[in-house]
Structure formats: C-alpha cells, structure tokens
Design an enzyme around this catalytic site. Structure first.
Site, PDB file in Angstrom:
ATOM      1  N   LYS A 153       0.854  -1.207   0.000  1.00  0.00           N
ATOM      2  CA  LYS A 153       0.000   0.000   0.000  1.00  0.00           C
ATOM      3  C   LYS A 153       0.885   1.251   0.000  1.00  0.00           C
ATOM      4  O   LYS A 153       2.068   1.193   0.369  1.00  0.00           O
ATOM      5  CB  LYS A 153      -0.929   0.044   1.218  1.00  0.00           C
ATOM      6  CG  LYS A 153      -0.236   0.008   2.605  1.00  0.00           C
ATOM      7  CD  LYS A 153       0.237   1.342   3.162  1.00  0.00           C
ATOM      8  CE  LYS A 153       0.886   1.205   4.555  1.00  0.00           C
ATOM      9  NZ  LYS A 153       1.721   2.320   4.964  1.00  0.00           N
TER      10      LYS A 153
ATOM     11  N   PRO B 237       9.855  -4.623   0.159  1.00  0.00           N
ATOM     12  CA  PRO B 237      10.959  -4.430   1.100  1.00  0.00           C
ATOM     13  C   PRO B 237      10.457  -4.360   2.546  1.00  0.00           C
ATOM     14  O   PRO B 237       9.308  -3.974   2.800  1.00  0.00           O
ATOM     15  CB  PRO B 237      11.585  -3.100   0.679  1.00  0.00           C
ATOM     16  CG  PRO B 237      10.924  -2.680  -0.574  1.00  0.00           C
ATOM     17  CD  PRO B 237       9.733  -3.538  -0.817  1.00  0.00           C
TER      18      PRO B 237
ATOM     19  N   ALA C 273      10.227  -3.124   6.535  1.00  0.00           N
ATOM     20  CA  ALA C 273      10.222  -1.838   7.266  1.00  0.00           C
ATOM     21  C   ALA C 273      10.304  -0.670   6.298  1.00  0.00           C
ATOM     22  O   ALA C 273      11.132   0.219   6.426  1.00  0.00           O
ATOM     23  CB  ALA C 273      11.378  -1.793   8.271  1.00  0.00           C
ATOM     24  N   ALA C 274       9.420  -0.688   5.299  1.00  0.00           N
ATOM     25  CA  ALA C 274       9.540   0.241   4.165  1.00  0.00           C
ATOM     26  C   ALA C 274       8.396   1.238   4.053  1.00  0.00           C
ATOM     27  O   ALA C 274       8.385   2.061   3.140  1.00  0.00           O
ATOM     28  CB  ALA C 274       9.637  -0.570   2.872  1.00  0.00           C
TER      29      ALA C 274
ATOM     30  N   GLY D  29       4.186  -6.455   6.124  1.00  0.00           N
ATOM     31  CA  GLY D  29       3.837  -7.400   7.193  1.00  0.00           C
ATOM     32  C   GLY D  29       2.334  -7.406   7.453  1.00  0.00           C
ATOM     33  O   GLY D  29       1.721  -8.467   7.602  1.00  0.00           O
ATOM     34  N   SER D  30       1.732  -6.233   7.482  1.00  0.00           N
ATOM     35  CA  SER D  30       0.285  -6.126   7.722  1.00  0.00           C
ATOM     36  C   SER D  30      -0.491  -6.794   6.595  1.00  0.00           C
ATOM     37  O   SER D  30      -1.496  -7.477   6.817  1.00  0.00           O
ATOM     38  CB  SER D  30      -0.140  -4.654   7.791  1.00  0.00           C
ATOM     39  OG  SER D  30       0.517  -4.008   8.844  1.00  0.00           O
TER      40      SER D  30
ATOM     41  N   ASP E  59      -2.498  -1.555  10.432  1.00  0.00           N
ATOM     42  CA  ASP E  59      -2.893  -1.454   9.014  1.00  0.00           C
ATOM     43  C   ASP E  59      -3.599  -2.705   8.498  1.00  0.00           C
ATOM     44  O   ASP E  59      -3.975  -2.766   7.335  1.00  0.00           O
ATOM     45  CB  ASP E  59      -1.652  -1.239   8.130  1.00  0.00           C
ATOM     46  CG  ASP E  59      -1.021   0.131   8.331  1.00  0.00           C
ATOM     47  OD1 ASP E  59      -1.724   1.041   8.799  1.00  0.00           O
ATOM     48  OD2 ASP E  59       0.177   0.269   8.013  1.00  0.00           O
TER      49      ASP E  59
HETATM   50  O1  C5P Z   1       0.604  -1.236  14.945  1.00  0.00           O
HETATM   51  P1  C5P Z   1       1.902  -1.278  14.228  1.00  0.00           P
HETATM   52  O2  C5P Z   1       2.679  -2.536  14.466  1.00  0.00           O
HETATM   53  O3  C5P Z   1       1.755  -0.931  12.786  1.00  0.00           O
HETATM   54  O4  C5P Z   1       2.759  -0.053  14.864  1.00  0.00           O
HETATM   55  C1  C5P Z   1       4.126  -0.088  15.079  1.00  0.00           C
HETATM   56  C2  C5P Z   1       4.509   1.030  16.069  1.00  0.00           C
HETATM   57  O5  C5P Z   1       4.271   2.318  15.486  1.00  0.00           O
HETATM   58  C3  C5P Z   1       3.706   1.034  17.363  1.00  0.00           C
HETATM   59  O6  C5P Z   1       4.293   0.220  18.327  1.00  0.00           O
HETATM   60  C4  C5P Z   1       3.745   2.510  17.766  1.00  0.00           C
HETATM   61  O7  C5P Z   1       4.953   2.817  18.424  1.00  0.00           O
HETATM   62  C5  C5P Z   1       3.748   3.237  16.443  1.00  0.00           C
HETATM   63  N1  C5P Z   1       2.393   3.668  16.010  1.00  0.00           N
HETATM   64  C6  C5P Z   1       1.807   4.774  16.625  1.00  0.00           C
HETATM   65  N2  C5P Z   1       0.556   5.187  16.234  1.00  0.00           N
HETATM   66  C7  C5P Z   1      -0.095   4.540  15.242  1.00  0.00           C
HETATM   67  C8  C5P Z   1       0.479   3.419  14.608  1.00  0.00           C
HETATM   68  C9  C5P Z   1       1.725   3.009  15.021  1.00  0.00           C
HETATM   69  O8  C5P Z   1       2.399   5.388  17.515  1.00  0.00           O
HETATM   70  N3  C5P Z   1      -1.305   4.966  14.874  1.00  0.00           N
END
Ligand code: C5P
Length: 301
Positions: free
Chosen positions: A21, A104, A106-107, A112-113, A146
């Site tokens: 995405k 890739p 962490a891009a 992953g989502s 996501d």
């Molecule tokens: O939920 P996800 O694994 O995508 O998020 C990774 C990290 O990004 C979370 O642990 C958080 O630190 C940060 N994050 C955030 N606010 C969001 C989404 C992610 O602070 N809306």
C-alpha cells in the site's frame, strides 16, 4: 489468484497476491492514552506485492519464507495470523504458508500487515470458516494498525490507530513508481521523532476531503496537490537522501512525490507508465545498486 480444487470440492491450495500500500495522506491528530497516535490517513492498495501460497494440512501450522532477513518464527505476522485464526475459530485444521517476499521490509509499504490480512482472508476460504470481514476485524486490530485496511483491499480513509476503515471510491489510474534507498525505518522511531519535533506546520496540510474528492473523480493533478505525510519531516531530517529522491522523481516527470507511511519508501505518481519506467532507470543510475525501484499501478480491488 489461483486455486486447486477438483470438481466442487473445496480448494486444498490457494495462491494469493499480498499487496503493498501507499499512504497518499497521513496526518497525526493526537496522542492516545495507549501510547499510539490518532491518525487520519488515506491508503490505496497496489497491484504489486508478495505472493502467499496456502497449502491445507491436517493440524500443523508452518511458515516458509524466501527472505532470510525475515524470521519465519512466531514474530512473523503471517504465522501469527494463522495461529490466531485457528485458535479464535477452533478451526482444527493446519496450513503450510509459503511466503515469497517482494515488498521491502520496514519500508512504509505495509508488507507485514498485508501478509497477515492475506492469511486471514485466505484461511477463511481454505478452512471454510465462512466468516465475514467484520468477524475478522478484531483479529486484525489485535495484531497491528494497518491489517484492517488490507482485509478490504480497496482505497480507504482510516482513523483511530489506523484500524477504523472507511472504504472510499477511487477512480485514479496513475502509474506508481516506488523507490527505496535500501535501509528500513522503524515505525515506532518515526512516530517518536514526530512527537519530539512536533511544531506547527508553516503551511497547514490540505484538507483530507480534497484528496478524497480528487480520488473519486480520478483527478491526478488534484491528488498530487493534496499529498501529505506528517511523518515525512522527521524522516527527511535524518535521511536527506529521501528529499533527493523526491526531487529526482519530480524532475523525471512525476506529478507528485511523497514518502509512504513511516518510510523509507518514496513514491511518485506518473500520468504515463513509460515516464515512470524511465525515472526508475535514472534513479538507479543516480543512486547506485542499493536503490530498489518498482513500477506498478493502483489496485482496483
Ligand atoms: O501497529 P503497528 O505494528 O503498525 O505499529 C508499530 C509502532 O508504530 C507502534 O508500536 C507505535 O509505536 C507506532 N504507532 C503509533 N501510532 C499509530 C500506529 C503506530 O504510535 N497509529
């Protein structure tokens, strides 16, 4: 998608695209008591992504992944999604997941989502669970921000942590050029830097509704004018190469260019595919072999 089923029998194998995405708009509207950030974002799925094959097994749940940098253990979202699905719906069935990674890591492209959502959707069919998307929503929200977006596979406006998904009409047919400089950015780092550096913007971002309207009418110039990402500023500050990539894309004919999500991938929107292909070649020549590029389109669902 391909399936293997013989005459009316349920499939024993599914091969699915797990799409990437891009965020056309991402605005942080506040910090939440749970430590996450409250968002307003617009995302579109691409017609490029990983390939996931699900093979029916009796009881075992296993994962095979062709990228050695991505552990195939319980930290892998694809495997976690399968185990959560089995546990939640007492499926009493197994699966071998074969993940061919092209997105890739962490891009900012949601790899992953997307894998997690594709496994949830795929197992729903393979295991004949017949659950609705809303039945799968709580599982998705539990694993990441996501994943709910990817359960629907269409353009959407997302709120909350990102898990509140409102599908929106999208008639945009632009070519998308993705460029990743070869390093990852941790999503947690990006949000933390934003919180530390947060100052009022000199130019306030365009209203999200202008972007939604431009997407609905397929107005590429309108979409380009409304592109915005709050997480860009801290990333560009630490990694100035990202600004250089944006500039190179614009000079090569991109109508608009922006970092996606928490980065480090930058995307450019082009009216013509040939222009995007040429820009990809120029970027690789200018920045060297570490620069990953991909030309693709917006998935129409
Ligand atoms: O939920 P996800 O694994 O995508 O998020 C990774 C990290 O990004 C979370 O642990 C958080 O630190 C940060 N994050 C955030 N606010 C969001 C989404 C992610 O602070 N809306």
């Amino acid at each position: 998608m391909t399936t293997q089923a013989s005459r009316g029998r349920p499939p024993t194998q599914l091969t699915l695209l797990s799409p990437a995405k891009i965020n056309l708009y991402l605005r942080i509207v506040g910090k939440r008591p749970d430590g996450y950030h409250e968002l307003e974002t617009v995302m579109v799925p691409l017609d490029f992504g990983d390939t996931i094959t699900l093979q029916l097994r009796k009881t075992s749940i296993t994962l095979e992944c062709d990228n050695p940098n991505l552990p195939a253990d319980d930290t892998n979202l694809a495997l976690r999604a399968a185990k959560l699905m089995a546990e939640t719906f007492q499926a009493e069935k197994g699966v071998k997941i074969i993940l061919q990674k092209r997105i890739p890591l962490a891009a900012g492209l949601g790899g992953g989502s997307s894998n997690a959502a594709t496994v949830l959707r795929g197992l729903n069919r393979l295991w004949q669970l017949e659950r609705s998307v809303t039945d799968l929503d709580p599982l998705a929200a539990q694993m990441g921000s996501d994943i709910n977006f990817f359960l629907r596979n269409g353009a959407a406006r997302c709120r909350g942590r990102g898990e509140i998904v409102e599908p929106i009409p999208c008639r945009l047919t632009a070519t998308v050029l993705l460029a990743n400089p070869g390093f990852g950015i941790s999503t947690a780092w990006a949000y933390q830097r934003w919180a530390e550096q947060n100052r009022p913007l000199t130019v306030p971002p365009t209203d999200i509704s202008l972007l939604c309207r431009a997407l609905e009418t397929g107005d590429l110039d309108g979409v380009a004018r409304a592109l915005h990402n709050d997480l860009e500023r801290p990333a560009l500050w630490k990694f100035p190469v990202l600004e250089l990539i944006k500039t190179a894309m614009r000079e090569a004919g991109a109508v608009g260019a922006l970092m996606s999500g928490s980065g480090a991938t930058v995307f450019g929107l082009f009216a013509k595919r040939a222009q995007a292909e040429e820009a990809a070649g120029q970027l690789r020549a200018q920045f060297g072999a570490g620069m990953w590029t991909q030309v693709c389109g917006i998935s129409q669902g």
